[in-house]
Design a protein around this motif. Structure first.
Motif, short mmCIF file in Angstrom:
data_model
loop_
_atom_site.label_atom_id
_atom_site.label_comp_id
_atom_site.label_asym_id
_atom_site.label_seq_id
_atom_site.Cartn_x
_atom_site.Cartn_y
_atom_site.Cartn_z
N GLU A 1 0.84 -1.21 0.00
CA GLU A 1 0.00 0.00 0.00
C GLU A 1 0.88 1.26 0.00
N THR A 2 1.93 1.25 0.84
CA THR A 2 2.82 2.42 0.87
C THR A 2 3.57 2.57 -0.45
N ALA A 3 4.00 1.44 -1.03
CA ALA A 3 4.73 1.50 -2.29
C ALA A 3 3.87 2.11 -3.39
N ARG A 4 2.59 1.74 -3.40
CA ARG A 4 1.67 2.28 -4.40
C ARG A 4 1.58 3.81 -4.26
N ARG A 5 1.49 4.26 -3.03
CA ARG A 5 1.40 5.72 -2.79
C ARG A 5 2.72 6.41 -3.10
N LEU A 6 3.84 5.78 -2.70
CA LEU A 6 5.15 6.38 -2.97
C LEU A 6 5.38 6.48 -4.48
N THR B 1 1.03 -5.66 -6.21
CA THR B 1 2.10 -5.17 -7.08
C THR B 1 3.43 -4.98 -6.33
N GLY B 2 3.44 -5.29 -5.03
CA GLY B 2 4.70 -5.41 -4.30
C GLY B 2 5.25 -4.14 -3.70
N ASN B 3 6.39 -4.30 -3.01
CA ASN B 3 6.96 -3.20 -2.22
C ASN B 3 8.16 -2.55 -2.90
#
Ligand SMILES: *Cc1c(COP(=O)(O)O)cnc(C)c1O
Length: 387
Positions: free
Chosen positions: A256-261, A296-298
């Motif tokens: 979730e954080t990776a998507r936002r980043l 979709t991963g980190n």
């Protein structure tokens, strides 16, 4: 001093105990016979197996839909055992052209020394695999998502090709993890993990895992790992079990954080290119959606303009984010292909692969997302401002 052994207890530990014992005592010759012939449950000598390896292997088996997976001393020994379990001198092994650096070295140097011919292909292009096949091709080694350019392999095409030609498909599932892709569900023959990375997740255990769909190949894996002596230590397995207990939580949060980043980096004026399989601009976006769904991963890669001065300035401005060539740690790490994984290549070779001096890879950790994204934005602002 004489060993007294553990105390007698009427209760049982909730946490799995570490069992460092190298040897296990049997009741007598008949019992030992039964143990070695598989008629009795138990352990004999820790290179052949121990409780901590059994525990963590069972956890990964369950995630992968596998049985009888083997814990090895590192991800690399797992890759090696997978290849040696299916190929012998005179065979040909085909590997993806963007595999993990040491896997490429195994193909380029170590396997040829054993009489196993190898070559490379582009796993995003099935025609490239077909063109590289030889009558003696025995195995194809592939990673679902490549590092650090995050290209997505044509897994459907490769699985069909291997099935039709009777070739063993070995999938290194380290990057994707079974929460994004389960190779056995799609027809792969062997699955490999560097458990060191996302599964164990705390950069404190060096460990691999390998499993085969065919029990005969599985038996060969056990025999090869035990004979070459690359089985895992109890302490690393124990740490990995502890790390894996939080894997699902870490995976959900870091994805979730990776998507936002990725969205924030994509929109930042200092970033010339952001690569993330969940972005619609990704060259394999449709395939990523089909294979990985929302998982979709980190891992996020991005590029900034400029040379060493700019890349050094970015690292210096990143504060607490460790500049370290690993992935899957509980905290975010930043790495730089030009000075780590791809340092042996020339600048022009790296540029041809899409990773010039300004190319970075982020392994997103579990930190609070807003603060992490703000750290990146501030560092990029500083680089852009020439600070
Ligand atoms: C790190 C890694 C390996 C090697 O694993 P080690 O545990 O470091 O030996 C293999 N494949 C991939 C994709 C990796 O990221």
């Amino acid at each position: 001093m004489k060993r007294l052994g553990p105390p007698q207890m009427g209760t049982r530990p909730v946490a799995t105990p570490i069992q460092p014992s190298v040897v296990y005592a049997a009741d007598g010759p008949d019992h030992l016979d039964d143990l070695y012939e598989g008629r009795a449950e138990g352990f004999t000598y820790s290179r052949e197996g121990h409780p901590n390896a059994t525990t963590v292997a069972a956890m990964i088996d369950a995630m992968e839909g596998a049985t009888g997976g083997v814990m090895t001393s590192s991800g690399m020994s797992a890759v090696g055992m997978a290849v040696l379990a299916v190929a012998r001198a005179g065979d040909h092994v085909l590997g993806g052209d963007q595999l993990y650096g040491r896997s490429l070295r195994m193909l380029g140097v170590e396997l040829p020394r054993l009489g196993i011919e190898t070559s490379q292909f582009d796993p995003t292009d099935i025609a490239s695999a077909e063109a590289a096949l030889r009558p003696e091709t025995r195995a194809i080694l592939v990673e679902v998502v490549s590092n650090p350019t995050l290209r997505v392999a044509d897994m459907e095409g490769l699985t069909a090709l291997c099935r039709d030609r009777g070739i063993a498909l070995i999938v290194d599932n380290t990057f994707t993890t079974p929460r994004a892709y389960r190779p056995f569900d799609h027809g792969a023959d062997l699955v490999v993990h560097s458990v060191t990375k996302l599964l164990a997740g705390h950069s404190d255990a060096m460990l691999g895992y390998v499993a085969a769909r065919d029990p005969e190949v599985g038996a060969r894996l056990v025999d090869a790992a035990t004979t070459w002596g690359v089985t895992a230590s109890p302490f690393d397995c124990w740490l990995a079990e502890r790390g894996m207990l939080s894997f699902d939580l870490r995976f959900a949060r870091t994805t979730e954080t990776a998507r936002r980043l990725a969205a924030a980096l994509d929109a930042h004026p200092a970033v010339t290119r952001c690569v993330y399989p969940g972005l619609s601009s990704h060259p394999d976006h449709d395939r990523a959606q089909a294979l990985l769904g929302a998982a979709t991963g980190n891992m996020v890669s991005f590029e900034i303009a400029g040379g060493r001065r700019e890349s050094a300035a970015l690292v210096a401005a990143m504060g607490d984010v460790a500049f370290a060539p690993t992935l899957g740690d509980i905290n975010t790490t930043l790495s730089h292909a030009a000075t780590s994984s791809h340092r042996k290549m020339t600048h022009d070779q790296r540029v041809a692969l899409g990773m010039g001096e300004g190319f970075f890879r982020v392994s997103v950790g579990v930190e609070e997302a807003d603060g992490l994204i703000a750290t990146f934005a501030a560092a990029l602002d500083q680089v852009r401002g020439g600070g």
